[in-house]
Design a protein around this motif. Structure first.
Motif, mmCIF file in Angstrom:
data_model
loop_
_atom_site.group_PDB
_atom_site.id
_atom_site.type_symbol
_atom_site.label_atom_id
_atom_site.label_comp_id
_atom_site.label_asym_id
_atom_site.label_seq_id
_atom_site.Cartn_x
_atom_site.Cartn_y
_atom_site.Cartn_z
ATOM 1 N N ARG A 84 -4.500 -5.983 4.725
ATOM 2 C CA ARG A 84 -3.643 -4.914 4.192
ATOM 3 C C ARG A 84 -2.227 -4.977 4.770
ATOM 4 O O ARG A 84 -1.308 -4.377 4.269
ATOM 5 C CB ARG A 84 -4.274 -3.545 4.440
ATOM 6 N N TRP A 85 -2.047 -5.732 5.847
ATOM 7 C CA TRP A 85 -0.739 -5.867 6.495
ATOM 8 C C TRP A 85 0.147 -6.922 5.857
ATOM 9 O O TRP A 85 1.326 -7.018 6.160
ATOM 10 C CB TRP A 85 -0.948 -6.269 7.963
ATOM 11 N N ARG A 86 -0.453 -7.737 4.978
ATOM 12 C CA ARG A 86 0.269 -8.931 4.522
ATOM 13 C C ARG A 86 1.150 -8.661 3.309
ATOM 14 O O ARG A 86 0.769 -7.913 2.422
ATOM 15 C CB ARG A 86 -0.750 -10.028 4.187
ATOM 16 N N THR A 87 2.305 -9.291 3.304
ATOM 17 C CA THR A 87 3.187 -9.198 2.136
ATOM 18 C C THR A 87 2.635 -10.121 1.066
ATOM 19 O O THR A 87 2.337 -11.280 1.364
ATOM 20 C CB THR A 87 4.611 -9.668 2.485
ATOM 21 N N ILE B 191 3.870 -5.162 -0.347
ATOM 22 C CA ILE B 191 2.823 -5.116 0.680
ATOM 23 C C ILE B 191 1.498 -4.871 -0.043
ATOM 24 O O ILE B 191 1.442 -4.135 -1.025
ATOM 25 C CB ILE B 191 3.161 -3.958 1.652
ATOM 26 N N SER C 91 6.243 -6.454 8.449
ATOM 27 C CA SER C 91 6.862 -7.032 7.251
ATOM 28 C C SER C 91 7.586 -5.988 6.404
ATOM 29 O O SER C 91 8.320 -6.338 5.492
ATOM 30 C CB SER C 91 5.814 -7.748 6.405
ATOM 31 N N TYR D 145 4.068 -1.675 8.660
ATOM 32 C CA TYR D 145 3.776 -2.993 9.234
ATOM 33 C C TYR D 145 5.103 -3.743 9.463
ATOM 34 O O TYR D 145 6.087 -3.458 8.771
ATOM 35 C CB TYR D 145 2.866 -3.785 8.284
ATOM 36 N N PRO E 157 1.798 -9.312 13.438
ATOM 37 C CA PRO E 157 1.956 -8.981 12.011
ATOM 38 C C PRO E 157 0.785 -8.176 11.445
ATOM 39 O O PRO E 157 0.932 -7.500 10.438
ATOM 40 C CB PRO E 157 2.031 -10.358 11.332
#
Lengths: 336, 266
Positions: free
Chosen positions: B249-252, B263, A132, A130, A88
Motif C-alpha cells: 500500500r506504500w508503493r507508487t 499511490i 513517496s 508515505y 519506503p
C-alpha cells in the motif's frame, strides 16, 4: 578530553589513503562543519564516527568512551543522508518512531515523543503519508525528526541539502540550527559549500586530501586562512605570484605567493596618497558583474588579472576599459 | 466497483463470450473438426458431469495439493536462501552462478529422474513443483536484496536496530514487491510442475486425467481440465492481487501515462 576525539586515524580504500593520521576534536554542544571538495575524505570521516566505515589505525572517542570497534546500533548516533533514506514501506509516523520501537519503548511514550518530534519539524497532519507522497524538503524533515526523536549523542549531517532547492535549503538550514540549539545537541555537518559552512557552523574543519588543512571559527577561517589551499577554497581570494605582485605595485618585495580578499581593495578614479601601511597599483577594468549588494570588477594590472569587490553605489560605477587606482593595506596581504 | 473497473470487466466478459460464440459457430458450421477441438456446449456438459460425479474434486484436490505444497516449500526455500546469500555476500558470489547454471537445465526433462528418486506418488510432484517455484522466488529475493539502497540498512542500524530487526522490519518489507513477483511466477510454475509430474507417472490428478483423456481422444475432457486450470489460475492471481495490494500500500503505482501515477491505496 573533548566530547568527540579522533586520534591518529588512518583509513585506506585499497591503496588509496583516504584519512591520513587525522586528529580532530569536537566539544559538546558545538555545531562543527567538515568542509572540503569532493573526495577529500570528509564523508568517510563522518562514516567512521557513525561506525559505518571501519578505520585501519587510530582511535575514536565519544563522551570519553573508546567507540572505535563499537557497532553502529550501539553508538546512539543519528545521521541524515543526502538521499533522505526514509523507509519506503513505512508512513511518516512509523519512520519517526522506528528507533524508539527498536528500543522496545512503550506505545504511549513513543506516541508522545514522536508527536513532539513531528511538531518540531512542522509536519503535523502528515503522519499517515508515505515517503513517496512527500516532497524532498518534507522527506528531509522526516529524516531529521527520525534522528532527533532518539536523542542521539551526536547528530551527523552528510550533505543533507544537496538535493534541495535554494529557497527551501535556507529555511531548512535555519530550522536545523534552531533545533540544534533547542535540544543542546552536538552536530557534525559535512558540506562542500563554503557559504553553507559559514552560515551553519560554530567551528569549521577545512579538509584537503585526507588531512585537516585548518580548523577555525568561520570568521577566522574567512579572514585568516592558514594555508594557500584554505585561501583558495574560502571565498574568492586573489592569489598571485609574489614576483608579479611586486611588479604591479612598483615598490615592496614579496616572495612566493600572496593572497588578499577582493573586498579589501579600495578603488578610486584618483590616485591614492602615499602611505607606509598600504600598497597601491593601477589597472584597467576588463569586466563588471553586479552581485546584489556588491559589484565585482575584473581588473587587468599589467599582465596580472585580479578581482575587486566594491559596495554597490548607483552614483558611481567604473566603466569597462577605464583606468582605476587601487589601494590595499599591507595587513590584509597574506604571504605563503 | 468503480466505473473504470466495471467497463474493464464488461470488456473482458465480452471478449470471452465472443470467443466462445466463435468457437461454437466454428464447430456448428464445421469450420473446424470437433474431433480435435470439441465445442463449448460439449465442454460445459462434460464439466457438469465431471463435477457431479465427484471426479473433479478428487483430481483437483490431488493436483492442487501437490502444486501448493510445492509452491509453499519452493517459496520458503527461495526466500530463505535469497536472504542468506544477501546477508553473506561471499556465499552468494560462490553459489549464485551454480544456481543459475542449474536453473538453465530444463527441469521438465528431469521429471522422470525425480520420479525415479521419489516414486510416482505425492513426493516427486511436490519436488518438481517446489523446484520450479524455487528458482523464480530465489532470484527475485536475491536480486532485491543486492540492489537495495545501502543507506536504508545503515539508517536502521544507526537507529538502534539489530541485524535481525533490520531484516524483519526493513529488508523483508522493502523486498516484498520482488518476492511477490517471484511467487506470482511460481504459482504458474508449480501448477506446471505438478501436472507434468503427473503426466510422467501418476494414478490421478489433472495431468494424469489430460494424458488419459487424450489417449482416448476425449477432447472435451481435456478442454474441461484446461478450463478448470484457467479458473484456478484466475482465482489464485486475484488472491495474490489482494495480498499485494495490502502489503504494497506504500508503493507508487506508475503508468506510462504521466497523469495517472498514484499511490496504491488512493
Amino acid at each position: 578530553m573533548s566530547y568527540i576525539e579522533f586520534k591518529n586515524v588512518d583509513k585506506y580504500f585499497g591503496k588509496q589513503h583516504v584519512l591520513k593520521n587525522l586528529n580532530l576534536s569536537v566539544e559538546k554542544g558545538q555545531f562543527v562543519t567538515l568542509l572540503g571538495a569532493s573526495g577529500c575524505g570528509k564523508s568517510t570521516l563522518l562514516r567512521t564516527l557513525a561506525g559505518l566505515t571501519s578505520i585501519n589505525s587510530g582511535s575514536i572517542f565519544l563522551g570519553g568512551e573508546d567507540i572505535t570497534y563499537k557497532s553502529p546500533n550501539k553508538r546512539n548516533i543519528g545521521m541524515i543522508f543526502q538521499q533522505y533514506s526514509l523507509f519506503p514501506t513505512m508512513n511518516v509516523y512509523n519512520n519517526v518512531s522506528f528507533g524508539l520501537r527498536m528500543r522496545k519503548m512503550n506505545k504511549d511514550q513513543i506516541f508522545s515523543l514522536v508527536s513532539n518530534a513531528i511538531k518540531m519539524v512542522n509536519l503535523e497532519g502528515s503522519e499517515k503519508k508515505y515517503p513517496s507522497q512527500l516532497s524532498g524538503g518534507e522527506q528531509q524533515r522526516v529524516a531529521l525528526a527520525r534522528c532527533i526523536v532518539t536523542q542521539p549523542k551526536v547528530l551527523l549531517l552528510d550533505e543533507p541539502f544537496s538535493a534541495i532547492d535554494a529557497k527551501l535549503r535556507k529555511s531548512l538550514q535555519s530550522r536545523i540550527k534552531e533545533i540544534h540549539k533547542e535540544l543542546g545537541m552536538t552536530s557534525i555537518f559535512v558540506t562542500h559549500d563554503q557559504d553553507e559552512a559559514m552560515t551553519m557552523s560554530d567551528y569549521i574543519y577545512l579538509m584537503n586530501n585526507g588531512v585537516i588543512e585548518q580548523g577555525a571559527n568561520p570568521l577566522e577561517l574567512y579572514s585568516r586562512p592558514a594555508t594557500l589551499f584554505a585561501a583558495g577554497f574560502i571565498g574568492d581570494y586573489n592569489i598571485l605570484d609574489g614576483k608579479d605582485f611586486s611588479e604591479i605595485i612598483g615598490n615592496g618585495y614579496y616572495k612566493s605567493k600572496v593572497a588578499f580578499r577582493p573586498e579589501m581593495i579600495l578603488a578610486s578614479r584618483e590616485p591614492f596618497d602615499l602611505s607606509e601601511e598600504s600598497v597601491r597599483f593601477s589597472g584597467v577594468i576588463s569586466d563588471m558583474i553586479p552581485q546584489g549588494s556588491i559589484i565585482r570588477y575584473h581588473v587587468k594590472a599589467g599582465k596580472t588579472k585580479l578581482i575587486v569587490d566594491v559596495l554597490f553605489n548607483k552614483e558611481e560605477f567604473f566603466d569597462i576599459n577605464e583606468q582605476v587606482y587601487f589601494e590595499i593595506a599591507k595587513d590584509h596581504i597574506m604571504q605563503f | 466497483m468503480k466505473k473504470d473497473d466495471l467497463i474493464l470487466n464488461v470488456i473482458r466478459a465480452a471478449i470471452i463470450i465472443g470467443f466462445l460464440i466463435l468457437w461454437e459457430a466454428a464447430a456448428e458450421y464445421k469450420w473446424v473438426s470437433t474431433y480435435y477441438t470439441s465445442r463449448p456446449s460439449e465442454v460445459i456438459a462434460d464439466l457438469i458431469q465431471f463435477t457431479s460425479s465427484g471426479e473433479l474434486m478428487k483430481h483437483a484436490s490431488i493436483t492442487l495439493k501437490e502444486a501448493f505444497t510445492g509452491l509453499f516449500y519452493g517459496s520458503i526455500a527461495g526466500i530463505l536462501i535469497g536472504l542468506l546469500f544477501g546477508q553473506f555476500v561471499n556465499a552468494g558470489r560462490v553459489f549464485n552462478p551454480i544456481i543459475t547454471a542449474i536453473h538453465g537445465i530444463p527441469q521438465l526433462t528431469l521429471a522422470p529422474v525425480y520420479i525415479l528418486w521419489f516414486g510416482i506418488g505425492f513426493a516427486s510432484k511436490v519436488f518438481l513443483a517446489g523446484l520450479m517455484t524455487f528458482f523464480g522466488v530465489f532470484f527475485a529475493t536475491y536480486n532485491a536484496i543486492i540492489t537495495m539502497e545501502q543507506n536504508l540498512i545503515e539508517s536502521a542500524s544507526l537507529l538502534g536496530a539489530s541485524k535481525y530487526q533490520t531484516l524483519i522490519h526493513v529488508v523483508l518489507p522493502t523486498c516484498t514487491p520482488w518476492i511477490i513477483m517471484g511467487i506470482r511466477t511460481g504459482l504458474g510454475s508449480s501448477l506446471v510442475g505438478a501436472i507434468v509430474g503427473e503426466y510422467m507417472g501418476a494414478a490421478a490428478g489433472f495431468g494424469w486425467m489430460v494424458a488419459y483423456a487424450t489417449s482416448y481422444f476425449n477432447i472435451k475432457r481435456v478442454m474441461s481440465c484446461i478450463v478448470i486450470l484457467l479458473l484456478v489460475g484466475i482465482v489464485m492471481n486475484a488472491g495474490l492481487d489482494r495480498i499485494e495490494k495490502f502489503l504494497l500500500r506504500w508503493r507508487t503505482q506508475t503508468s506510462l501515462s504521466i497523469e495517472n501515477n498514484t499511490i496504491q491505496n488512493n
